[in-house]
Design a protein around this motif. Structure first.
Motif, PDB file in Angstrom:
ATOM      1  N   ASN A   1     -37.168 -28.421   2.535  1.00 17.23           N
ATOM      2  CA  ASN A   1     -37.819 -28.786   1.345  1.00 17.23           C
ATOM      3  C   ASN A   1     -38.075 -27.805   0.527  1.00 17.23           C
ATOM      4  O   ASN A   1     -39.252 -27.577   0.630  1.00 17.23           O
ATOM      5  N   LEU A   2     -37.322 -27.688  -0.390  1.00 14.39           N
ATOM      6  CA  LEU A   2     -37.892 -26.520  -1.358  1.00 14.39           C
ATOM      7  C   LEU A   2     -38.767 -26.776  -2.240  1.00 14.39           C
ATOM      8  O   LEU A   2     -39.803 -25.611  -2.137  1.00 14.39           O
ATOM      9  N   PRO A   3     -39.070 -27.889  -2.782  1.00 17.11           N
ATOM     10  CA  PRO A   3     -40.331 -27.956  -3.630  1.00 17.11           C
ATOM     11  C   PRO A   3     -41.698 -27.735  -2.681  1.00 17.11           C
ATOM     12  O   PRO A   3     -42.637 -27.092  -3.217  1.00 17.11           O
ATOM     13  N   LEU A   4     -41.633 -28.129  -1.412  1.00 17.52           N
ATOM     14  CA  LEU A   4     -42.801 -27.919  -0.571  1.00 17.52           C
ATOM     15  C   LEU A   4     -42.954 -26.551  -0.416  1.00 17.52           C
ATOM     16  O   LEU A   4     -44.173 -25.974  -0.315  1.00 17.52           O
TER      17      LEU A   4
ATOM     18  N   LEU B   1     -41.944 -24.008  -2.283  1.00 16.49           N
ATOM     19  CA  LEU B   1     -42.397 -23.467  -3.382  1.00 16.49           C
ATOM     20  C   LEU B   1     -43.944 -23.673  -3.963  1.00 16.49           C
ATOM     21  O   LEU B   1     -44.673 -22.919  -4.385  1.00 16.49           O
ATOM     22  N   LEU B   2     -44.382 -24.992  -3.433  1.00 15.59           N
ATOM     23  CA  LEU B   2     -45.653 -25.304  -3.482  1.00 15.59           C
ATOM     24  C   LEU B   2     -46.770 -24.474  -2.677  1.00 15.59           C
ATOM     25  O   LEU B   2     -47.927 -24.075  -3.030  1.00 15.59           O
TER      26      LEU B   2
ATOM     27  N   VAL C   1     -50.215 -29.790   0.073  1.00 13.96           N
ATOM     28  CA  VAL C   1     -48.964 -29.275   0.691  1.00 13.96           C
ATOM     29  C   VAL C   1     -48.791 -29.942   2.294  1.00 13.96           C
ATOM     30  O   VAL C   1     -47.745 -30.171   2.717  1.00 13.96           O
TER      31      VAL C   1
ATOM     32  N   SER D   1     -46.250 -32.132   3.781  1.00 16.87           N
ATOM     33  CA  SER D   1     -45.394 -31.926   4.783  1.00 16.87           C
ATOM     34  C   SER D   1     -45.393 -32.713   6.046  1.00 16.87           C
ATOM     35  O   SER D   1     -44.317 -32.974   6.720  1.00 16.87           O
TER      36      SER D   1
END
Length: 94
Positions: free
Chosen positions: A7-10, A12-13, A36, A40
């Motif tokens: 999960n790229l947004p997680l 990045l966050l 996060v 997750s």
């Protein structure tokens, strides 16, 4: 059988939480990293979460250590930071 993906947004966050902590905003970093981590854990069935969890744990430990260092400096009387949390806890700088 479905294949789980990253999960790229997680990720990045989590990296943002680490970066925020690296630049001295400890409380904000801890809050973002905990958020996060919660996201997750909720998405663990659908996505691979090892990378964001590892980054968040590192961010929480590093930010917690820096926050402890700032508090220690204020208690010793040598605090030289104008961080809003220190001013909220200890009042105006001397």
């Amino acid at each position: 059988m479905t294949e789980r993906r990253f999960n790229l947004p997680l990720i990045l966050l989590a990296a943002a939480a680490f970066a925020i902590g690296f630049f001295g905003l400890s409380a904000e970093s801890i809050v973002l990293a905990v958020g996060v981590l919660i996201a997750s854990i909720k998405l663990r069935e659908k996505y691979l979460i090892k990378i964001p969890v590892a980054i968040c744990i590192i961010a929480i430990i590093a930010s917690g250590a820096f926050l402890a260092f700032l508090i220690w400096q204020e208690v010793k009387g040598v605090g030289a930071t104008d961080y809003w949390l220190m001013r909220l806890i200890f009042g105006k700088m001397r």
